[in-house]
Design an enzyme around this catalytic site. Structure first.
Site, PDB file in Angstrom:
ATOM      1  N   CYS A   1      32.997   3.381  37.593  1.00  0.00           N
ATOM      2  CA  CYS A   1      31.588   3.721  37.383  1.00  0.00           C
ATOM      3  C   CYS A   1      30.754   2.442  37.306  1.00  0.00           C
ATOM      4  O   CYS A   1      30.942   1.622  36.410  1.00  0.00           O
ATOM      5  CB  CYS A   1      31.472   4.519  36.084  1.00  0.00           C
ATOM      6  SG  CYS A   1      29.772   4.914  35.663  1.00  0.00           S
TER       7      CYS A   1
ATOM      8  N   LYS B   1       0.869  -1.175   0.000  1.00  0.00           N
ATOM      9  CA  LYS B   1       0.000   0.000   0.000  1.00  0.00           C
ATOM     10  C   LYS B   1       0.906   1.225   0.000  1.00  0.00           C
ATOM     11  O   LYS B   1       1.460   1.606   1.028  1.00  0.00           O
ATOM     12  CB  LYS B   1      -0.920   0.011   1.223  1.00  0.00           C
ATOM     13  CG  LYS B   1      -1.877   1.180   1.170  1.00  0.00           C
ATOM     14  CD  LYS B   1      -2.969   1.062   2.190  1.00  0.00           C
ATOM     15  CE  LYS B   1      -4.079   2.073   1.945  1.00  0.00           C
ATOM     16  NZ  LYS B   1      -3.654   3.434   1.748  1.00  0.00           N
TER      17      LYS B   1
ATOM     18  N   GLU C   1      -0.231   5.012  -8.103  1.00  0.00           N
ATOM     19  CA  GLU C   1       0.190   5.943  -7.057  1.00  0.00           C
ATOM     20  C   GLU C   1       1.404   6.747  -7.524  1.00  0.00           C
ATOM     21  O   GLU C   1       2.393   6.164  -7.979  1.00  0.00           O
ATOM     22  CB  GLU C   1       0.567   5.113  -5.823  1.00  0.00           C
ATOM     23  CG  GLU C   1       0.637   5.894  -4.556  1.00  0.00           C
ATOM     24  CD  GLU C   1      -0.720   5.972  -3.831  1.00  0.00           C
ATOM     25  OE1 GLU C   1      -1.760   5.614  -4.431  1.00  0.00           O
ATOM     26  OE2 GLU C   1      -0.719   6.403  -2.680  1.00  0.00           O
TER      27      GLU C   1
HETATM   28  S1  IVH Z   1      -6.295  -0.365  -5.149  1.00  0.00           S
HETATM   29  C1  IVH Z   1     -10.578  -0.582  -5.781  1.00  0.00           C
HETATM   30  N1  IVH Z   1      -3.799  -0.780  -4.562  1.00  0.00           N
HETATM   31  O1  IVH Z   1      -5.019   3.450  -1.203  1.00  0.00           O
HETATM   32  C2  IVH Z   1      -9.311  -0.421  -5.088  1.00  0.00           C
HETATM   33  N2  IVH Z   1      -4.794   1.225  -3.757  1.00  0.00           N
HETATM   34  O2  IVH Z   1      -8.254   3.798  -0.725  1.00  0.00           O
HETATM   35  C3  IVH Z   1      -8.653   0.797  -5.490  1.00  0.00           C
HETATM   36  N3  IVH Z   1      -3.237   2.675  -2.516  1.00  0.00           N
HETATM   37  O3  IVH Z   1      -5.387   6.470  -1.923  1.00  0.00           O
HETATM   38  C4  IVH Z   1      -7.322   1.017  -4.928  1.00  0.00           C
HETATM   39  N4  IVH Z   1      -1.481   1.382  -2.709  1.00  0.00           N
HETATM   40  O4  IVH Z   1      -3.957   5.381  -3.852  1.00  0.00           O
HETATM   41  C5  IVH Z   1      -4.839   0.058  -4.426  1.00  0.00           C
HETATM   42  N5  IVH Z   1      -1.577  -1.280  -4.140  1.00  0.00           N
HETATM   43  C6  IVH Z   1      -2.605  -0.451  -4.020  1.00  0.00           C
HETATM   44  C7  IVH Z   1      -2.501   0.764  -3.332  1.00  0.00           C
HETATM   45  C8  IVH Z   1      -3.630   1.575  -3.212  1.00  0.00           C
HETATM   46  C9  IVH Z   1      -1.948   2.528  -2.235  1.00  0.00           C
HETATM   47  C10 IVH Z   1      -4.036   3.834  -2.079  1.00  0.00           C
HETATM   48  C11 IVH Z   1      -4.785   4.529  -3.167  1.00  0.00           C
HETATM   49  C12 IVH Z   1      -5.855   5.269  -2.429  1.00  0.00           C
HETATM   50  C13 IVH Z   1      -6.124   4.336  -1.321  1.00  0.00           C
HETATM   51  C14 IVH Z   1      -7.336   3.556  -1.648  1.00  0.00           C
END
Ligand code: IVH
Length: 690
Positions: free
Chosen positions: A449, A121, A178
């Site tokens: 010490c 993430k 991202e």
């Molecule tokens: S999938 C339907 N994969 O998390 C799912 N999101 O709430 C859509 N994010 O700010 C998102 N890493 O930018 C997905 N590997 C990843 C991610 C990711 C970061 C962030 C995304 C958004 C939040 C989603």
């Protein structure tokens, strides 16, 4: 328009794109900056003369256009969803998600485990990139999920984002991912920004989000932004693959960066293992991620699961415990370490951070404490990342306790003064000294010490030194206070009846301890050297010294020149070793240890193969590493005593994965084997972890 100009422009574009790849992706520029500029300017000149030749995918567009007054709104054809976050940051989080998916799919008990794709993430800003017939046309932020902002100009400046797709591109493809910054890129950027007198970026996440939302594309261009693709939005004329894994592979084939740390696994246990395994590598991975994301791998099952409000039922974020928290400093104490170093430590109102309750945080040294101006009563931000000692990051100045000033009833002054280290050691009252150019202040009391004596004994008895089981903090405290033990050699004179007479010590434990002390007499040379506590000689230097000199007597007699002939031993370490052995008192303690029966197997010396940092560890290499050839990696691993095997099994300790790592990486994820990238391998080789 001249046909020649059109052809020339097309050639220049291809050539410039190739140079961009060599420069940004391979880190291997093929021509000088001046030659590149000449090509670039020639293309700009042609496009200025024949505007009809200017394509949206032209590399000149990366320079960005004019500053905007405001961003235009972009309606997302397919909404940009958010993800539900599991509340439990332990294995339970993975278990709960799996259970929900199984329930929603109405799978009976005993049905085979569900297949998931797990990835990181990323901690940046979500963006959507629209490609029409393979050309980047528009980039947008997420906004409220339905309407975002048009940040095309800024995204064009991100070199990770292809302006043209590779291969057979469909009429429409929206790629979601991202925008982020690497920590090392940010540090370099900030160094330059400071030199120019500009404000540095606070952290990679703010850096990425702030840069994408700049109205002037020249600012975005100056920032080291990168991109990872993790999904799709609207598509037309493209048969999307059947699984999320294949979808990411397809995006990679179109030319998008897709993060290498991803696995396909079955069942929740493997998800939890991936969560742990990536968590352990967080410090080594060059960009921030605050958790992992699990997605049901089959797109057909994703469709069946569908959505609940703005969140898909087929994906979840499984975060790591927050690494920073606010609390209050109740006192600042000064600890004295085994080398006499005085360390200011903040005593905290207990706070849950990084997965544990923290009550102490290091302030490192006097300079750092002054720089951050940490005072008693302050509200502070505490950070505990991984297994690193908790530290105070900053003070929330607005909440500093203040009192009315004696002279001016309207002015307020801080209730507590700035921190100062004492002039004498809080443990033994000896003078403290700060050598020139050093940040560390030390107690000059040496073995007078008690803190240094206790520290030295604790180090001597530790698990990685002489490994005397049962000789811990409290017992050492008692033995030193009672005067039975002043040096490590005194440990070997302890008897079971004498120990049994001590407080909280039964006969059985006394006998066990004496047996453990006896057992420790058969040490290895490296452990013995490390156990002596020579300043600047850590575990890996001790191993090098043992390997190189083979015999303790040879090491003891070595002069600085001989010591410095060992790789990684410089003048400072060599001087510490010489000083240590020059001290009569140290020689006496060593003599008494040997007289008491401490001995070591000389076989760890040069005669036998070096055990090395990887002794007994099994590695599997997969994919292409960024700089090392596979043979080089193998040589390095074997040189450090490790083994390289062809396939991943439960016996594998590490999988080293590069670009296009395939099934071996997946298998590693399934079995919970630690996964390293090249940087991780090199760090491990230096003995930095585990
Ligand atoms: S999938 C339907 N994969 O998390 C799912 N999101 O709430 C859509 N994010 O700010 C998102 N890493 O930018 C997905 N590997 C990843 C991610 C990711 C970061 C962030 C995304 C958004 C939040 C989603």
């Amino acid at each position: 328009m001249s046909a020649a100009a059109g052809e020339r422009a097309e050639r220049l574009r291809r050539e410039i794109e190739a140079h961009n790849r060599a420069y940004y992706e391979l880190d291997a520029p093929a021509i000088s900056d001046a030659a590149y500029d000449a090509l670039f300017r020639e293309l700009q000149a042609i496009e200025a003369e024949y505007p009809e030749l200017l394509t949206p995918g032209s590399p000149t567009r990366r320079v960005g256009g004019r500053p905007l007054a405001q961003f235009a709104a972009v309606a997302h054809d397919v909404p940009m969803l958010s993800i539900q976050t599991e509340t439990d940051t332990g294995a339970r989080g993975a278990e709960d998600f799996d259970a929900r998916v199984r329930r929603e799919l109405e799978l009976p008990d005993g049905a085979p485990p569900v297949e998931f794709s797990a990835e990181l993430k990323f901690d940046g800003l979500a963006v959507s990139l629209r490609y029409e017939h393979g050309v980047f046309m528009r980039g947008a932020t997420r906004g409220d999920g339905l309407t975002g902002e048009d940040v095309t100009q800024n995204l064009r400046t991100v070199h990770d984002i292809p302006l043209h797709l590779k291969g057979d591109a469909p009429p429409l493809l929206e790629v979601r991912g991202e925008a982020y910054m690497r920590r090392d890129d940010l540090a370099r950027y900030n160094e330059k920004a400071k030199a120019r007198g500009e404000k540095p970026l606070v952290n990679p996440r703010n850096g990425a989000a702030g840069s994408i939302r700049q109205l002037d594309p020249a600012i975005a261009k100056s920032r080291p932004l990168r991109f990872f693709a993790y999904g799709i939005g609207a598509i037309e004329g493209w048969d999307a693959p059947a699984t999320h894994r294949e979808l990411l592979d397809a995006l990679a084939a179109f030319g998008f960066p897709v993060c290498e740390h991803r696995v396909v696994v079955r069942g929740w246990q493997a998800l939890a293992d991936f969560h742990d395994c990536m968590g352990a590598q967080r410090a080594r991975i060059p960009f921030d991620f605050d958790g992992v994301v699990y997605k049901v791998n089959s797109l057909a099952l994703q469709n069946r699961l569908g959505f609940r409000s703005r969140e898909p039922r087929w994906a979840v974020a499984h975060k790591y415990p927050a690494e920073e928290a606010r609390t209050v400093v109740t006192a600042i104490e000064v600890q004295v370490g085994r080398t006499g170093a005085l360390t200011p430590v903040a005593k905290l109102r207990p706070v849950f951070v990084g997965g544990v309750t923290v009550t102490n945080a290091t302030l490192h040294n006097e300079d750092e404490t002054r720089r951050k101006d940490v005072r008693v009563g302050d509200t502070v931000i505490v950070r505990r990342a991984g297994d690193v000692i908790p530290e105070v990051v900053s003070v929330v100045l607005d909440e500093r306790p203040m009192s009315p000033s004696p002279n001016d009833p309207f002015a307020r002054t801080p209730l507590h003064p700035p921190f100062e280290l004492p002039a004498t050691c809080p443990q033994c009252g000896s003078r403290v000294v700060r050598e020139e150019g050093e940040t560390i202040v030390r107690c000059s009391g040496g073995l007078v010490c008690p803190a240094q004596v206790k520290g030295a004994l604790l180090h001597f008895a530790g698990r990685r030194t002489m490994d005397i089981e049962g000789l811990g903090d409290r017992l050492i405290e008692q033995l030193v206070a009672g005067g039975q033990v002043k040096t490590p050699a005194d440990l070997y004179a302890l008897t079971a009846p004498a120990l049994a007479a001590m407080e909280r010590m039964g006969e059985k434990s006394a006998e066990n301890l004496v047996a453990a002390i006896e057992k420790s007499k058969a040490a290895s040379l490296a452990r013995f050297i490390f156990a002596l506590g020579i300043r600047n000689v850590g575990e890996s230097t001790a191993k090098d010294l043992a390997r190189y000199f083979g015999k303790f007597e040879t090491l003891q007699k070595a002069d600085a020149a001989a010591l410095e002939s060992i790789p990684d031993v410089g003048p400072v370490v060599a001087a510490s070793i010489c000083d240590f052995f020059a001290e009569a008192y140290n020689r006496e303690v060593i003599g008494r240890l040997i007289a008491a029966g401490v001995h070591w197997a000389e076989s760890e010396g040069q005669a036998d193969a070096p055990p090395g940092v990887f002794a007994g560890k099994v590695f599997v290499l997969t994919g292409t590493l960024p700089t090392l050839r596979r043979d080089d990696a193998k040589t390095l691993i074997e040189g450090a005593g490790g083994k390289v095997s062809a396939s991943v099994s439960r016996k594998t300790d590490y999988v080293v994965a590069g670009e296009e790592a395939g099934s071996k990486l997946d298998k590693a994820g399934e079995l919970g084997v630690a996964i390293l990238d090249e940087a991780g391998l090199l760090q491990l080789l230096q003995g930095d972890c585990q």
